[in-house]
Design a protein around this motif. Structure first.
Motif, PDB file in Angstrom:
ATOM      1  N   VAL A 125     -38.467   6.588  10.758  1.00 50.57           N
ATOM      2  CA  VAL A 125     -37.787   7.393   9.746  1.00 50.57           C
ATOM      3  C   VAL A 125     -36.498   6.719   9.293  1.00 50.57           C
ATOM      4  O   VAL A 125     -36.092   6.829   8.133  1.00 50.57           O
ATOM      5  CB  VAL A 125     -37.511   8.809  10.278  1.00 50.57           C
ATOM      6  N   GLU A 126     -35.869   5.969  10.205  1.00 54.27           N
ATOM      7  CA  GLU A 126     -34.634   5.277   9.837  1.00 54.27           C
ATOM      8  C   GLU A 126     -34.877   4.285   8.701  1.00 54.27           C
ATOM      9  O   GLU A 126     -34.025   4.123   7.820  1.00 54.27           O
ATOM     10  CB  GLU A 126     -34.062   4.550  11.053  1.00 54.27           C
ATOM     11  N   THR A 127     -36.050   3.621   8.701  1.00 59.29           N
ATOM     12  CA  THR A 127     -36.393   2.714   7.609  1.00 59.29           C
ATOM     13  C   THR A 127     -36.441   3.458   6.284  1.00 59.29           C
ATOM     14  O   THR A 127     -35.912   2.995   5.266  1.00 59.29           O
ATOM     15  CB  THR A 127     -37.755   2.042   7.882  1.00 59.29           C
ATOM     16  N   LEU A 128     -37.080   4.633   6.279  1.00 60.76           N
ATOM     17  CA  LEU A 128     -37.149   5.429   5.045  1.00 60.76           C
ATOM     18  C   LEU A 128     -35.755   5.853   4.590  1.00 60.76           C
ATOM     19  O   LEU A 128     -35.430   5.766   3.400  1.00 60.76           O
ATOM     20  CB  LEU A 128     -38.026   6.663   5.273  1.00 60.76           C
ATOM     21  N   ILE A 129     -34.925   6.280   5.510  1.00 66.20           N
ATOM     22  CA  ILE A 129     -33.574   6.717   5.147  1.00 66.20           C
ATOM     23  C   ILE A 129     -32.765   5.549   4.592  1.00 66.20           C
ATOM     24  O   ILE A 129     -32.006   5.699   3.614  1.00 66.20           O
ATOM     25  CB  ILE A 129     -32.860   7.340   6.356  1.00 66.20           C
ATOM     26  N   ASN A 130     -32.928   4.374   5.156  1.00 66.32           N
ATOM     27  CA  ASN A 130     -32.224   3.197   4.626  1.00 66.32           C
ATOM     28  C   ASN A 130     -32.713   2.850   3.216  1.00 66.32           C
ATOM     29  O   ASN A 130     -31.920   2.416   2.364  1.00 66.32           O
ATOM     30  CB  ASN A 130     -32.417   2.009   5.562  1.00 66.32           C
ATOM     31  N   MET A 131     -34.007   3.029   2.967  1.00 68.90           N
ATOM     32  CA  MET A 131     -34.528   2.821   1.610  1.00 68.90           C
ATOM     33  C   MET A 131     -33.888   3.814   0.649  1.00 68.90           C
ATOM     34  O   MET A 131     -33.552   3.476  -0.504  1.00 68.90           O
ATOM     35  CB  MET A 131     -36.053   2.968   1.605  1.00 68.90           C
ATOM     36  N   MET A 132     -33.720   5.045   1.105  1.00 74.98           N
ATOM     37  CA  MET A 132     -33.076   6.058   0.270  1.00 74.98           C
ATOM     38  C   MET A 132     -31.618   5.681  -0.013  1.00 74.98           C
ATOM     39  O   MET A 132     -31.105   5.894  -1.118  1.00 74.98           O
ATOM     40  CB  MET A 132     -33.134   7.421   0.959  1.00 74.98           C
ATOM     41  N   ARG A 133     -30.952   5.124   0.987  1.00 71.33           N
ATOM     42  CA  ARG A 133     -29.549   4.719   0.810  1.00 71.33           C
ATOM     43  C   ARG A 133     -29.434   3.670  -0.305  1.00 71.33           C
ATOM     44  O   ARG A 133     -28.500   3.697  -1.109  1.00 71.33           O
ATOM     45  CB  ARG A 133     -28.990   4.170   2.117  1.00 71.33           C
ATOM     46  N   CYS A 134     -30.408   2.760  -0.377  1.00 75.84           N
ATOM     47  CA  CYS A 134     -30.366   1.695  -1.390  1.00 75.84           C
ATOM     48  C   CYS A 134     -30.718   2.200  -2.792  1.00 75.84           C
ATOM     49  O   CYS A 134     -30.376   1.555  -3.784  1.00 75.84           O
ATOM     50  CB  CYS A 134     -31.331   0.569  -1.000  1.00 75.84           C
ATOM     51  N   THR A 135     -31.412   3.327  -2.878  1.00 79.35           N
ATOM     52  CA  THR A 135     -31.817   3.860  -4.183  1.00 79.35           C
ATOM     53  C   THR A 135     -31.016   5.114  -4.549  1.00 79.35           C
ATOM     54  O   THR A 135     -31.367   5.823  -5.498  1.00 79.35           O
ATOM     55  CB  THR A 135     -33.317   4.220  -4.174  1.00 79.35           C
ATOM     56  N   ARG A 136     -29.955   5.372  -3.832  1.00 77.03           N
ATOM     57  CA  ARG A 136     -29.263   6.661  -3.934  1.00 77.03           C
ATOM     58  C   ARG A 136     -28.692   6.949  -5.317  1.00 77.03           C
ATOM     59  O   ARG A 136     -28.578   8.112  -5.702  1.00 77.03           O
ATOM     60  CB  ARG A 136     -28.145   6.739  -2.892  1.00 77.03           C
ATOM     61  N   THR A 137     -28.325   5.930  -6.064  1.00 78.00           N
ATOM     62  CA  THR A 137     -27.648   6.168  -7.349  1.00 78.00           C
ATOM     63  C   THR A 137     -28.608   6.395  -8.508  1.00 78.00           C
ATOM     64  O   THR A 137     -28.187   6.892  -9.561  1.00 78.00           O
ATOM     65  CB  THR A 137     -26.729   4.979  -7.698  1.00 78.00           C
TER      66      THR A 137
END
Length: 574
Positions: A125-137
């Motif tokens: 799940v941490e991988t998915l959350i990190n992907m979200m961090r990179c696409t957050r804007t």
């Protein structure tokens, strides 16, 4: 995978004759091209590559698609994407194993608006959350379909960011861990749409209810179709203070009863889209109460039983309805009496398994003349001429689905003007279907009495999609159809056993914009059909040649080299 090619790898100069055209003129030309042609333009020369790559409206039409790929830091695909100047707003990863790759997501993520993970294995799940961090804007829509996590613990994951633009979150065919609800509750403050189609969740759905409650000020739409949602969960959701739902889909939620839906409608009078398809057969009392609670309804899907007059019991209250889908669960003659309903706002009608009494349809369509989309699936008629007469009131019809209408034959189509017939107290001149000049979609699949004569009578200059599955048609009918319907892009002739190589030739050679072709079960076609496809199809993106026994393995392998093709069904690895 659709990945831009660096300008150093394309041709050295623009083709002669257009080299002097200014960029704004070239852009005006490029924006009208189809996707396969636009992709070819990018690889023509550095000048054209720059025009497409640097124009956001053109690049937005491309989808970055990775399939059957192991994604990790330093993989070939990551390095290729990092070295390109292209940006992608739509990204789809299918059947991939995804590990954390910071260089990939930091380079691509700043532009992604729609992200779909389909049948992927995510390391944690941490991988998915990190992907979200990179696409957050930029990310607005996230779809997770058939996703598996090797580990799903998020105890050590920092939630130090917010996805202010994420409006739509979809879980399809997935098990939604409580940790995922907790994670997105913290990072998606402005969520408007939540979809859990074919998905399940832990325990009794406590975290689901808590998730909805957390987004009560922004959430407008919730889909729980094909889930185990029960009365208790629906009741808790409906009673959340300040929650104002507008769209609710509960298709095939078999544990729900009529009282549960009425309680939701009473608690959420803001609902305007409601899907109750395949739950229970609604009776007259239920429909009357539902329409009283939700008078602003615009779209509804449901099954009905033993209701002799839908106007009096239900439709009279729904003045703003623009989409109505009804499945008749009784097959009783005259069960769906729509003739008294008058609604100029109605644009889409879907009726399944109904038996219409005489004069019902003409009167109904006369009062609802603005229908653009009409589906009469497996319906029967006391008088099939009623359907012919009804078309005189639907001159703006664009979508027509008559699938499995066993009452119609070639005579329904093949006369320019139907003969005047004598009816009690009046003489009626029928309106031929060929006069529906705005028609873009036509579905005649499994209308067992139709043949080439029907295709020879069709003349729809704007028709783009046609479904002829299971019909007894040959090359003669196909030749006439492609001549009179030259804009066809989607053609389905699967299970048409008399379709031969010549029919495929007419489809491929004469339909310049052909994008989808379904030949499944066409047992008469041979490798010559593959030659026609390879030679003439420049825009084909989807092809099905399953169950075509005369096609050799070598011919099917040739199809994998067709440049425009994105999806091939035929037991061949692409």
């Amino acid at each position: 995978m659709d990945v831009s090619i660096d300008s150093s790898s394309v041709g050295g100069g623009a083709p002669s004759g257009v080299q002097s055209l200014p960029p704004e003129v070239l852009y005006a030309i490029f924006k009208n091209l189809r996707m396969p042609d636009l992709a070819s333009v990018r690889q023509t020369c550095p000048q054209w590559y720059d025009i497409v790559t640097n124009n956001r409206s053109l690049m937005n039409r491309f989808v970055l698609s990775l399939r059957n790929t192991l994604i990790y830091e330093g993989c070939t695909e990551c390095n290729m994407l990092m070295n390109t100047r292209s940006t992608f707003e739509k990204v789809c990863l299918k059947a991939c194993e995804i590990r954390w790759s910071p260089s990939l997501w930091w380079s691509v993520g700043n532009h992604v608006v729609e992200l779909t993970l389909n049948d992927c294995v995510v390391y944690d799940v941490e991988t998915l959350i990190n992907m979200m961090r990179c696409t957050r804007t930029t990310l607005r829509s996230l779809t997770l379909k058939s996703i598996k996590f090797l580990t799903y613990s998020i105890d050590k994951v920092p939630f130090d960011f917010r996805m202010e633009r994420l409006h739509s979150l979809t879980f399809r065919s997935s098990f939604v861990y409580d940790e995922l609800f907790r994670a997105f509750k913290q990072i998606s403050p402005n969520l408007k749409t939540l979809k859990l189609t074919f998905s399940s969740y832990e325990h009794w759905g406590e975290q689901l209810v808590d998730f909805v409650a957390h987004h009560r000020t922004t959430l407008e739409a919730i889909t729980l179709s094909y889930t185990k949602v029960n009365s208790a969960i629906l009741q808790q959701i409906g009673r959340i203070e300040t929650l104002r739902l507008r769209k609710v889909s509960l298709k095939s939620c078999y544990e729900l009863k009529e009282r549960d839906i009425l309680e939701l409608a009473r608690a959420q009078p803001s609902i305007v889209h409601l899907n109750l398809d395949n739950i229970f057969s609604a009776n007259e009392q239920f429909l009357r109460a539902l329409s009283a609670f939700l008078p602003q309804m615009k779209r509804i899907k449901l099954r009905v039983a033993r209701i002799m007059n839908l106007h009096l019991s239900f439709l009279a209250h729904l003045k703003q309805l623009n989409y109505l889908k009804i499945t008749d669960s009784t097959h009783v003659k005259g069960n769906l009496d729509l003739s008294a309903y008058e609604n100029p706002a109605l644009e889409k009608l879907y009726v399944s398994a109904a038996t219409f009494s005489r004069n019902i349809l003409p009167r109904f369509f006369e009062r609802c003349p603005n229908i653009r989309s009409l589906t009469l699936y497996q319906c029967t008629y006391e008088n099939i001429h009623d359907l012919q007469l009804a078309f005189s009131h639907l001159k703006g019809l664009e979508y027509l689905n008559l699938q499995r209408t066993f009452d119609i034959g070639d005579s329904f189509f093949n006369r320019d003007v139907f003969d005047t017939v004598v009816m009690p107290f009046e003489r009626i001149r029928f309106y031929p279907i060929a006069n529906l000049r705005k028609l873009c979609y036509l579905n005649l699949s499994h209308c067992r009495d139709l043949s080439d004569q029907t295709l020879m009578a069709l003349s729809f200059p704007l028709l783009k999609k046609i479904d002829l599955r299971g019909l007894h048609i040959t090359e003669a009918g196909i030749e006439s159809m492609v001549r009179e319907c030259p804009l066809l892009e989607y053609v389905l002739v699967d299970a048409c056993k008399r379709i031969c190589d010549n029919a495929v030739l007419f489809l491929c050679r004469d339909l310049k914009g052909l994008r989808l072709l379904n030949l499944e079960g066409c047992k008469a076609i041979t490798d010559l059909s593959v030659e026609h496809i390879m030679r003439y199809c420049r825009s084909l993106v989807w092809l099905n040649v399953l169950n075509c026994p005369q096609l050799t393995v070598e011919a099917k392998k040739r199809l994998t080299t067709l440049r425009s093709l994105r999806s091939l069904h035929g037991h061949v690895e692409m």
